[in-house]
Design a protein around this motif. Structure first.
Motif, short mmCIF file in Angstrom:
data_model
loop_
_atom_site.label_atom_id
_atom_site.label_comp_id
_atom_site.label_asym_id
_atom_site.label_seq_id
_atom_site.Cartn_x
_atom_site.Cartn_y
_atom_site.Cartn_z
N GLN A 42 17.44 4.08 -13.24
CA GLN A 42 16.45 5.15 -13.20
C GLN A 42 15.18 4.68 -12.48
N LEU A 43 15.33 4.50 -11.19
CA LEU A 43 14.29 3.84 -10.39
C LEU A 43 12.99 4.64 -10.36
N ASP A 44 13.05 5.92 -10.00
CA ASP A 44 11.83 6.70 -9.92
C ASP A 44 11.18 6.88 -11.28
N GLU A 45 11.99 7.14 -12.30
CA GLU A 45 11.47 7.29 -13.65
C GLU A 45 10.76 6.02 -14.10
N ARG A 46 11.43 4.90 -13.87
CA ARG A 46 10.87 3.61 -14.29
C ARG A 46 9.61 3.27 -13.51
N ALA A 47 9.63 3.51 -12.20
CA ALA A 47 8.48 3.20 -11.36
C ALA A 47 7.27 4.04 -11.75
N THR A 48 7.48 5.31 -12.08
CA THR A 48 6.36 6.16 -12.49
C THR A 48 5.69 5.61 -13.73
N TRP A 49 6.49 5.28 -14.75
CA TRP A 49 5.92 4.78 -16.00
C TRP A 49 5.25 3.43 -15.81
N PHE A 50 5.92 2.49 -15.18
CA PHE A 50 5.37 1.14 -15.11
C PHE A 50 4.32 0.98 -14.02
N TYR A 51 4.14 1.99 -13.17
CA TYR A 51 2.98 1.99 -12.31
C TYR A 51 1.73 2.28 -13.13
N ALA A 84 0.83 -1.21 0.00
CA ALA A 84 0.00 0.00 0.00
C ALA A 84 0.86 1.25 0.00
N LEU A 85 1.88 1.29 0.85
CA LEU A 85 2.75 2.46 0.90
C LEU A 85 3.55 2.61 -0.39
N GLY A 86 4.02 1.49 -0.94
CA GLY A 86 4.75 1.55 -2.20
C GLY A 86 3.90 2.13 -3.31
N GLU A 87 2.62 1.74 -3.36
CA GLU A 87 1.74 2.30 -4.39
C GLU A 87 1.52 3.79 -4.17
N LEU A 88 1.36 4.20 -2.93
CA LEU A 88 1.21 5.63 -2.66
C LEU A 88 2.46 6.41 -3.06
N MET A 89 3.62 5.82 -2.85
CA MET A 89 4.86 6.47 -3.26
C MET A 89 4.93 6.59 -4.78
N ALA A 90 4.45 5.56 -5.49
CA ALA A 90 4.41 5.63 -6.95
C ALA A 90 3.50 6.75 -7.41
N ARG A 91 2.36 6.92 -6.74
CA ARG A 91 1.45 8.00 -7.12
C ARG A 91 2.09 9.37 -6.83
N ALA A 92 2.81 9.47 -5.73
CA ALA A 92 3.50 10.73 -5.44
C ALA A 92 4.52 11.05 -6.52
N ASN A 93 5.20 10.02 -7.04
CA ASN A 93 6.12 10.22 -8.16
C ASN A 93 5.39 10.75 -9.39
N GLN A 94 4.17 10.23 -9.63
CA GLN A 94 3.39 10.69 -10.77
C GLN A 94 3.08 12.18 -10.67
N VAL A 95 2.59 12.57 -9.49
CA VAL A 95 2.10 13.93 -9.32
C VAL A 95 3.24 14.93 -9.23
N ASN A 96 4.33 14.52 -8.61
CA ASN A 96 5.48 15.43 -8.39
C ASN A 96 6.78 14.75 -8.83
N PRO A 97 6.96 14.56 -10.14
CA PRO A 97 8.17 13.87 -10.62
C PRO A 97 9.42 14.72 -10.40
N ARG A 98 10.20 14.35 -9.41
CA ARG A 98 11.36 15.17 -9.02
C ARG A 98 12.53 15.04 -9.98
N TYR A 99 12.47 14.08 -10.87
CA TYR A 99 13.60 13.78 -11.74
C TYR A 99 13.54 14.54 -13.07
N THR A 100 12.50 15.36 -13.26
CA THR A 100 12.36 16.04 -14.54
C THR A 100 11.59 17.34 -14.34
N PHE A 128 7.21 9.05 -21.02
CA PHE A 128 8.36 8.13 -21.02
C PHE A 128 9.61 8.99 -20.94
N ASP A 129 10.17 9.09 -19.74
CA ASP A 129 11.24 10.05 -19.50
C ASP A 129 12.49 9.35 -18.98
N PHE A 130 12.84 8.19 -19.58
CA PHE A 130 14.06 7.49 -19.21
C PHE A 130 14.54 6.68 -20.41
#
Length: 472
Positions: A320-329, A278-294, A307-309
């Motif tokens: 590219q963990l955050d980039e990859r997690a955002t897309w594949f979530y 559950a927390l991992g999914e919430l972290m993925a959503r936070a990456n979606q809304v606020n992508p810190r890598y771009t 697709f930003d990696f």
């Protein structure tokens, strides 16, 4: 009592943390405190493992659900996804062109196929959803068709060096052949099906089996809770452990997941795994809304290039963990044409989660997207609506593709006199704009992909740009 930041970590000390009170006695954590710390350690590891394995679990879920829904479990079985219900099972499916896909195991040796000529785009992907090779317009055949051979992780490529076939190697035992037919003429689809041949090493070429007209609702959204980890364990039992995965595999061992061992978590492990998913999914959503890598693609807007990696998912210095997690979530698949489009070749996926005031878009408000004239595409553009909860095409009760996807080839759209167009998303359509509107329902939050097929120079030099959604 002190905070972790101010603690001396010596002698007898009581430390208040966000997850409980830690007590030291003569430098050592008490047994109760050690248990608390180890629970927290495993929870953090479960969260990171969730993010790490999103590409693998996305591919495995799609394979398993396609087999159950469409009966696509035999060698050479290709599902043709055409209707809204067939496509609505796929994460952020493109609704404007048919998909044709088959999951294959390379455990029994290499797979050979003759790929037909025609206007298609796709590729062969391993189960980390990395392309082993593109197919069609962005592949070695350039849309002219050709012969391919797909090798597993340890297969010998020597026998195929002078075969005239394109040799592709997958880093996983399982793989996916997936492509789209870009021409809407039914004769094109029939020609492609008639000319596709596939076989295993040592066998004769044979026609593929195309599974069509199933038209059922289904879901390839990865499971939540303990089921996520059960599905992950099943996938890991089939695949080799790559060098890059060993650290994360070490994190999973204390949680009861390891190759060659049955998955039988105790009550403590189950609780940690359920919370971690559950927390991992919430972290993925936070990456979606606020992508810190771009940053937004067009300055001053909330539009990001989805697709930003890089294709390999790693550079010389980082994975590219955050980039990859955002897309594949929120999505599945990757190809050269998606990641590295060039003028008039490939596809671009743009997305946004905010309106022009910087506020998160909502299902209970209606928004306008003004698409300026001269969209820079050699083929066409589309705007598709997705649910944030499922990441699949939005279910608003509609039964037709245009209920959740509008594109420039749609003769029902009403364009402005200057060639621009206003599109609307929300619970109600403005008067007279029903043909340019997609409905949202309840509190089912949404997002969109604006796709450009065959993007032209004005996209790359940014002389053309999309403005943000405007809340009405």
């Amino acid at each position: 009592m002190t905070s972790p930041r101010d603690a001396s970590l010596t002698g007898d000390e009581t430390i208040e943390t966000s997850f409980g009170t830690i007590r030291l006695e003569q430098n050592y954590p008490t047994d109760e405190s050690s248990a608390l710390l180890l629970d927290q350690l495993d929870l953090q590891r479960a969260c990171q493992a969730y993010l790490w394995f999103l590409p693998l679990i996305g591919a495995a879920t799609w394979r398993d659900q396609a087999a159950e829904t469409f009966g696509a479990s035999g060698f050479g079985d290709f599902v043709v996804y055409q209707t809204l219900r067939e496509k609505r099972g796929i994460l952020t499916a493109n609704l404007t062109t048919p998909y044709i896909g088959s999951f294959l195991s390379l455990a029994d040796g290499p797979v050979l196929f003759d790929y037909p000529a025609g206007p298609t785009a796709g590729g062969v992907l391993d189960f980390w959803q990395r392309p082993a090779v593109d197919l069609g317009q962005t592949g070695p055949d350039g849309g002219e068709g050709g012969g391919y051979v797909v090798l597993g992780p340890d297969a010998d490529a020597t026998p195929y060096e002078d075969s005239g076939r394109v040799v592709a190697r997958c880093a996983t035992v399982n793989c996916l052949i997936l492509f789209r037919v870009l021409d809407s003429d039914p004769k094109t689809m029939e020609s492609i099906k008639d000319n596709f041949r596939i076989w295993r090493e040592g066998s004769d070429p044979a026609p593929a089996r195309f599974i069509e007209d199933v038209d059922r609702e289904w879901s390839a959204t990865p499971a939540r809770g303990l089921r996520f980890w059960q599905d992950l364990d099943a996938a890991l039992q089939q695949e080799p452990v790559r060098e890059v995965d060993k650290g994360v595999m070490a994190m999973l061992e204390p949680l009861g997941i390891a190759p060659g061992q049955p998955f039988a978590p105790d009550a403590r492990q189950k609780l940690i795994l359920e919370n971690g998913a559950a927390l991992g999914e919430l972290m993925a959503r936070a990456n979606q809304v606020n992508p810190r890598y771009t940053s937004p693609y067009w300055e001053g807007t909330g539009w990001y290039k989805s697709f930003d990696f890089v294709l390999e998912q790693e550079t010389d210095t980082v994975l590219q963990l955050d980039e990859r997690a955002t897309w594949f979530y929120e999505a599945v698949g990757s190809s050269e044409g998606m990641v590295n489009p060039s003028p008039r070749v490939g596809q671009v996926y743009m997305t946004t989660k905010r309106d022009g005031d910087g506020k998160l878009i909502r299902a209970d408000r209606t928004y306008r997207l003004h698409v300026p004239a001269g969209v820079p595409v050699a083929q066409f553009w589309s705007l598709t609506l997705y649910s944030e909860a499922t990441r699949r095409p939005y279910d608003n009760g509609g039964t037709e593709i245009r209920d959740v996807s509008l594109d420039s080839r749609d003769d029902q759209l009403a364009f402005n006199d200057d060639g621009s167009i206003d599109l609307y998303i929300g619970p109600t359509a403005p008067d007279g704009a029903e043909s340019n509107w997609m409905k949202t329902t309840g509190d089912d939050g949404w997002f969109v992909y604006f796709r450009l097929y065959g993007p032209t120079e004005a996209f790359f030099d940014k002389t053309w740009a999309l403005p943000d959604f405007t809340a009405l």
